[in-house]
Design a protein around this motif. Structure first.
Motif, PDB file in Angstrom:
ATOM      1  N   THR A  23     -10.469  -3.975  -6.147  1.00 17.62           N
ATOM      2  CA  THR A  23      -9.179  -4.756  -7.088  1.00 17.62           C
ATOM      3  C   THR A  23      -9.738  -4.011  -8.529  1.00 17.62           C
ATOM      4  O   THR A  23     -10.809  -4.322  -9.055  1.00 17.62           O
ATOM      5  CB  THR A  23      -9.246  -6.122  -6.814  1.00 17.62           C
ATOM      6  OG1 THR A  23      -8.882  -6.586  -5.722  1.00 17.62           O
ATOM      7  CG2 THR A  23      -8.022  -6.388  -8.065  1.00 17.62           C
ATOM      8  N   GLY A  80      -1.844  -4.227  -9.253  1.00 19.13           N
ATOM      9  CA  GLY A  80      -0.508  -4.257  -8.395  1.00 19.13           C
ATOM     10  C   GLY A  80       0.363  -5.203  -8.789  1.00 19.13           C
ATOM     11  O   GLY A  80       1.454  -5.494  -8.161  1.00 19.13           O
ATOM     12  N   THR A  82      -0.035  -8.302  -7.910  1.00 17.06           N
ATOM     13  CA  THR A  82       0.381  -9.149  -6.835  1.00 17.06           C
ATOM     14  C   THR A  82      -0.416 -10.790  -7.204  1.00 17.06           C
ATOM     15  O   THR A  82      -0.240 -11.644  -6.087  1.00 17.06           O
ATOM     16  CB  THR A  82      -0.203  -8.567  -5.571  1.00 17.06           C
ATOM     17  OG1 THR A  82      -1.785  -8.531  -5.493  1.00 17.06           O
ATOM     18  CG2 THR A  82       0.291  -7.282  -5.277  1.00 17.06           C
ATOM     19  N   ARG A 105       5.560  -5.161 -11.539  1.00 15.39           N
ATOM     20  CA  ARG A 105       5.086  -4.229 -10.561  1.00 15.39           C
ATOM     21  C   ARG A 105       4.996  -2.894 -11.180  1.00 15.39           C
ATOM     22  O   ARG A 105       6.341  -2.244 -11.145  1.00 15.39           O
ATOM     23  CB  ARG A 105       5.456  -4.303  -9.328  1.00 15.39           C
ATOM     24  CG  ARG A 105       4.753  -3.326  -8.145  1.00 15.39           C
ATOM     25  CD  ARG A 105       5.176  -3.888  -6.897  1.00 15.39           C
ATOM     26  NE  ARG A 105       6.598  -3.625  -6.600  1.00 15.39           N
ATOM     27  CZ  ARG A 105       7.024  -2.264  -5.774  1.00 15.39           C
ATOM     28  NH1 ARG A 105       6.131  -1.632  -5.429  1.00 15.39           N
ATOM     29  NH2 ARG A 105       8.270  -2.188  -5.702  1.00 15.39           N
ATOM     30  N   GLY A 129       4.451   1.103  -4.926  1.00 14.33           N
ATOM     31  CA  GLY A 129       3.684   0.411  -6.029  1.00 14.33           C
ATOM     32  C   GLY A 129       2.297   1.203  -6.177  1.00 14.33           C
ATOM     33  O   GLY A 129       1.748   2.162  -5.608  1.00 14.33           O
ATOM     34  N   ALA A 130       1.447   0.283  -7.170  1.00 17.15           N
ATOM     35  CA  ALA A 130       0.202   0.823  -7.281  1.00 17.15           C
ATOM     36  C   ALA A 130      -0.555   0.574  -6.410  1.00 17.15           C
ATOM     37  O   ALA A 130      -1.888   1.235  -6.406  1.00 17.15           O
ATOM     38  CB  ALA A 130      -0.215   0.133  -8.696  1.00 17.15           C
ATOM     39  N   ASN A 131      -0.554  -0.059  -5.418  1.00 20.67           N
ATOM     40  CA  ASN A 131      -1.562  -0.123  -4.286  1.00 20.67           C
ATOM     41  C   ASN A 131      -0.728  -0.014  -3.019  1.00 20.67           C
ATOM     42  O   ASN A 131      -1.029  -0.697  -2.003  1.00 20.67           O
ATOM     43  CB  ASN A 131      -2.215  -1.355  -3.970  1.00 20.67           C
ATOM     44  CG  ASN A 131      -1.764  -2.437  -4.797  1.00 20.67           C
ATOM     45  OD1 ASN A 131      -0.601  -2.832  -5.408  1.00 20.67           O
ATOM     46  ND2 ASN A 131      -2.593  -3.881  -4.861  1.00 20.67           N
ATOM     47  N   MET A 253      -4.182   6.854  -5.690  1.00 22.75           N
ATOM     48  CA  MET A 253      -4.968   5.537  -6.162  1.00 22.75           C
ATOM     49  C   MET A 253      -5.966   5.856  -6.964  1.00 22.75           C
ATOM     50  O   MET A 253      -6.234   7.002  -7.161  1.00 22.75           O
ATOM     51  CB  MET A 253      -5.500   4.721  -4.982  1.00 22.75           C
ATOM     52  CG  MET A 253      -4.431   4.265  -3.844  1.00 22.75           C
ATOM     53  SD  MET A 253      -4.956   3.250  -2.530  1.00 22.75           S
ATOM     54  CE  MET A 253      -5.654   1.817  -3.335  1.00 22.75           C
TER      55      MET A 253
END
Length: 322
Positions: A23, A80, A82, A105, A129-131, A253
């Motif tokens: 993360t 992300g 989340t 997001r 999305g970012a992840n 990523m």
């Protein structure tokens, strides 16, 4: 909700360590400025910000001066968006401050992935999305001028473990990062991190080693130059030499890359020394460089610090011999 106690008006040093396995966190303390004084344990010229992004294994020392209220929230949302981690600075135990909502997001654009401003949809944004773990393929941007395109190792060609390649990467040292641009907060930039001391080794590098960070996000396989660790030859360094490493991120990523045993002296886009770190974050579509003095004999791990990426192949052995 970890709580640290303070007396109003005093200066408090916080050491922020990203001990997460997978993360990136965006950290801020609403109502307080943070003055960054060290990166990865190495002193830097103080720079005051509202927020900073910290990758797995990175460390930042920040000074804060809480006053005017009895409690502050240390807020760390994941890249992300989340979830989040939180702590509290307070004058006594049992107090808490409001916890902000997560930011929206973020979406990767073609430019984020090193494809210039080329845009297939007209919007510039992709629905991942970012992840994200798939969906955006390697066929993007093939009508770009070959003159401006990044060259790639032959080992990436027709390789099922490589699902995309960046076309026009750049260092982007002044970019706060995906999901942090234009948020109204002053975000730490890599270009603003300047070591307090001159580089320990001011020679010109004797050679350059370029490695590409590669992966397939549907298969979730990872490697350098499309080669996983179990199939890769060691990177050979000679004891005492100074080498420039150039890392090109061909994936969607961000990767915090860590070399054991030796320091990484991050350079700007002109090859000028910026800051000494042990973990260098490489966002999607970027090309960043750092110098390494091979001053430690032996066999050393060189890997992405996202645990699943390392375990799935984004790792090399660096061997320093006499």
């Amino acid at each position: 909700n970890w709580t640290g106690l303070f007396r109003p008006g005093e200066k408090v040093l916080l050491r922020l360590i990203n001990a997460g396995a997978m993360t990136y966190f965006d950290v801020r303390i609403p109502g307080l400025k943070m003055t960054v004084v060290a990166a990865d344990g190495q002193y830097v010229h103080p720079v005051t910000v509202d927020e900073l992004r910290i990758g797995a294994a990175e460390t930042y020392d920040v000074i804060v001066e809480p006053s005017g209220q009895d409690a502050y929230t240390i807020f760390a949302q994941d890249m992300g968006r989340t979830g989040f981690a939180r702590g509290t600075l307070a004058v006594r135990h049992g107090l808490a401050a409001p916890v902000p909502a997560n930011d929206p997001r973020p979406l990767l654009t073609m430019e984020d992935m090193g494809h210039g401003s080329h845009d297939m949809s007209g919007s510039g944004e992709m629905s991942c999305g970012a992840n994200m773990e798939g969906g955006c393929g390697a066929s993007m941007g093939h009508d770009m001028s070959a003159m401006a395109m990044q060259q790639h190792p032959a080992s990436e060609t027709r390789n099922p473990d490589v699902d995309m390649q960046t076309m026009m990467p750049s260092p982007r040292l002044d970019d706060p990062g995906i999901g942090l641009r234009g948020n109204g907060r002053d975000v730490l930039l890599l270009s603003k991190l300047r070591s307090l001391h001159a580089p320990a080794d001011d020679r010109e590098p004797s050679r350059t080693i370029e490695l590409h960070l590669t992966g397939n996000m549907e298969r979730f396989t990872w490697g350098f130059d499309g080669i996983k660790f179990s199939d890769a030859e060691p990177v050979q360094l000679k004891y005492g030499e100074l080498v420039r490493f150039v890392l090109v991120n061909d994936t969607m990523m961000e990767h915090p890359v860590h070399l054991h045993g030796m320091w990484s002296d991050v350079e700007d886009e002109h090859g000028k020394f910026l800051v000494r770190k042990h973990t260098v974050s490489i966002p999607p579509g970027t090309r960043r460089s750092f110098r390494v003095t091979a001053d430690a004999l032996g066999r050393w791990a060189f890997h992405c610090h996202m645990l699943m990426h390392m375990e799935a192949g984004m790792m090399r052995e660096v061997r320093v011999d006499e």
